[in-house]
Design an enzyme around this catalytic site. Structure first.
Site, PDB file in Angstrom:
ATOM      1  N   SER A 195      47.846  37.766  39.871  1.00  0.00           N
ATOM      2  CA  SER A 195      46.458  37.648  40.301  1.00  0.00           C
ATOM      3  C   SER A 195      46.248  36.306  41.013  1.00  0.00           C
ATOM      4  CB  SER A 195      45.521  37.842  39.104  1.00  0.00           C
ATOM      5  OG  SER A 195      44.184  38.007  39.522  1.00  0.00           O
ATOM      6  N   GLU A 308      44.411  48.884  39.884  1.00  0.00           N
ATOM      7  CA  GLU A 308      43.939  47.533  40.182  1.00  0.00           C
ATOM      8  C   GLU A 308      42.420  47.489  40.330  1.00  0.00           C
ATOM      9  OE1 GLU A 308      45.591  44.925  40.002  1.00  0.00           O
ATOM     10  OE2 GLU A 308      47.664  45.218  40.623  1.00  0.00           O
ATOM     11  N   HIS A 400      44.647  45.998  36.114  1.00  0.00           N
ATOM     12  CA  HIS A 400      44.981  44.686  36.647  1.00  0.00           C
ATOM     13  C   HIS A 400      45.411  43.773  35.493  1.00  0.00           C
ATOM     14  CE1 HIS A 400      44.657  41.378  39.530  1.00  0.00           C
ATOM     15  NE2 HIS A 400      43.958  40.685  38.648  1.00  0.00           N
TER      16      HIS A 400
END
Length: 502
Positions: A195, A308, A400
């Site tokens: 990320s 995601e 995610h």
């Protein structure tokens, strides 16, 4: 007298006493730069003062100031104490290495506003058991880590505002100077992150200040949001100062704002999840550097997860509303979207997949093409594994960040996975971690295949290949050719158009 079971190491700054856990030596809270406090706030990290005697390195340092509830809920756990004095790293290393070992340096995620290198999912013990040296890094967050204001402009003889990236660069320099003392090979350093950590890796691949400090890179769930232009960052910095009643503020007045005062800021005053483009750290847009294949030429692994878009929903993105916007785009009509995503029922599901691919999946395709232009290998993956007990929770696939405890083989330490994983989940996690270590140990222009449950070939010489990790949430690995090729090629053109316009 020193206890030989307690690891003592000598760095250029001084001696450190760590601890041993199951044949792994651990050193926590090692300073890699001077505390960025007082007059050093919003300055490039400065060298650590040399100390005499032995410094205890058995406890984690404070994390950068942040929102503790957000970190507990979204960032991987409880970061513990906060302080501006936060520039510390942690090392895990095998107790008796036979030769210098590959080094894996981890940059945590959290939107550049939450996180710490000490969080449970990032425990380096299991990776170190595979004969690598693991380093996790703290860096400045939020407005402490990225801030622009006219009063600060040019203080160092060059324009700098990406202080979080400068912290990471300082940590990599520390690794180059000191990691041999921990059994690591300073000529084989893999930088990896997820990320915002992945976005940091991308930024350092594009930064002239990071050239030569690492030799391989892993980008987990990096995102395609454009960098913040410098003029916009300057305007936000002035707005933040005005919020605190500081019109035409001096540098001294800005540095007198208490660090905890920045965290309640919302709306236009809230720090963004991307670096600033236009300073000495990132002179040009990261995406533009990859579109024109001017990144540092090192082997890369890049991938993302099957759901995601889960992170977008958390931050209030209206997935169905994004489809409405795309309907109005002349370059991306509804008919083409439906052609590329057959069988989607409703704008929410269509938005989930389109937003996922535009913001995350396409990046791997862009990097693959950039790597091919500079003659470097690129390993791509798609993570779709969900722990067996949680298929009902993660019905749209892997969220995610879900891959992180698989990469570190820390499912038994991370929340919430430690409460529900079974032996099959753990066995699958061990295979994923093996691939990551294999990349750190062997990836090179001369070695373009990683070995594991299946052979994982890099995408080289015009080849478009990807490893599916988890098949429809189930254990398994499969190499696919031209994965989502039509979608990703389209979104790459759309991204390139917008970057050119910017």
């Amino acid at each position: 007298m020193h206890n030989p079971s307690t690891p003592l190491v000598h760095t250029r700054q001084g001696s450190l006493l760590g601890l041993t856990d199951n044949e792994i030596h651990i050193w926590r809270g090692i300073p890699f730069a001077a505390p960025p406090v007082g007059p050093l706030r919003w300055r490039s990290p400065q060298p650590v003062a040399v100390w005499h005697g032995v410094r205890d390195a058995q406890t984690f340092s404070p994390a950068s100031w942040q929102n503790i509830e957000y970190c507990r809920e979204l960032g991987g756990g409880d970061p513990g104490r906060f302080s501006e004095d936060c520039l510390y790293l942690n090392v895990w290393a095998p107790a008796t290495p036979a030769k210098p070992l590959p080094v894996m340096v981890w940059l945590h995620g959290g939107g550049f506003t939450i996180g710490a290198g000490s969080l449970p999912p990032y425990d380096g013990h299991a990776l170190a058991k595979r004969d690598v040296v693991v380093v996790t890094v703290n860096y400045r967050l939020g407005h402490l880590g990225c801030f622009a204001h006219p009063a600060l402009d040019g203080e160092e003889g060059e324009r700098v505002c990406n202080f979080s990236l400068l912290d990471q660069i300082a940590a990599l320099k520390w690794v180059q100077e000191n990691i041999a003392a921990f059994g690591g090979d300073s000529d084989n350093v893999t930088l990896f992150g997820e990320s915002a950590g992945a976005r940091s890796v991308l930024s350092l691949l594009a930064s002239p200040k990071a050239n030569g400090l690492f030799h391989k890179a892993i980008i987990q769930s990096g995102y395609t949001l454009p960098d913040t232009p410098l003029d916009k960052a300057m305007a936000q910095g002035e707005a933040v100062a005005a919020h605190f009643g500081l019109q035409n503020a001096s540098a001294e007045q800005l540095r007198a704002i208490p660090p905890e005062a920045f965290w309640p800021l919302e709306g236009a005053l809230k720090p963004g999840p991307v670096p600033v483009c236009g300073d000495a750290v990132l002179p040009e847009s990261m995406l533009e550097m990859f579109f024109t294949a001017r990144q540092h030429p090192v082997p890369i692994m890049v991938g993302s997860n099957s759901d995601e878009a889960s992170v977008m929903a958390v931050f209030g993105v209206d997935l169905a509303g994004q489809i409405q916007k795309l309907r109005q785009e002349r370059r991306l009509g509804l008919g083409l979207i439906k052609l590329l995503y057959p069988g989607m029922k409703g704008d929410i599901e269509l938005g989930r997949q389109v937003c996922r691919d535009m913001a995350f999946t396409t990046l791997g395709y862009v990097l693959m093409q950039a790597q091919q232009r500079v003659g470097q290998p690129c390993w791509r993956y798609w993570f779709d594994y969900v722990a067996e007990a949680e298929h009902h929770t993660y019905k749209n696939g892997a969220w995610h960040g879900n891959e992180v405890p698989y990469v570190f083989d820390t499912l038994n330490l991370a929340e919430p996975s430690r409460h529900y994983v079974n032996a099959r989940d753990l066995a699958f996690s061990a295979q994923v971690a093996d691939y990551w270590v294999n990349f750190a140990r062997n990836a090179s222009v001369a070695c373009d295949t990683l070995h594991g449950p299946v052979r994982w070939p890099a995408s080289i010489k015009g080849r478009d290949r990807l490893l599916r990790i988890g098949l429809n949430k189930l254990a398994g690995f499969k190499v696919e050719n031209r994965f989502m090729r039509a979608r990703l090629a389209l979104f790459r053109r759309v991204m390139r158009h917008h970057v050119t316009l910017d």
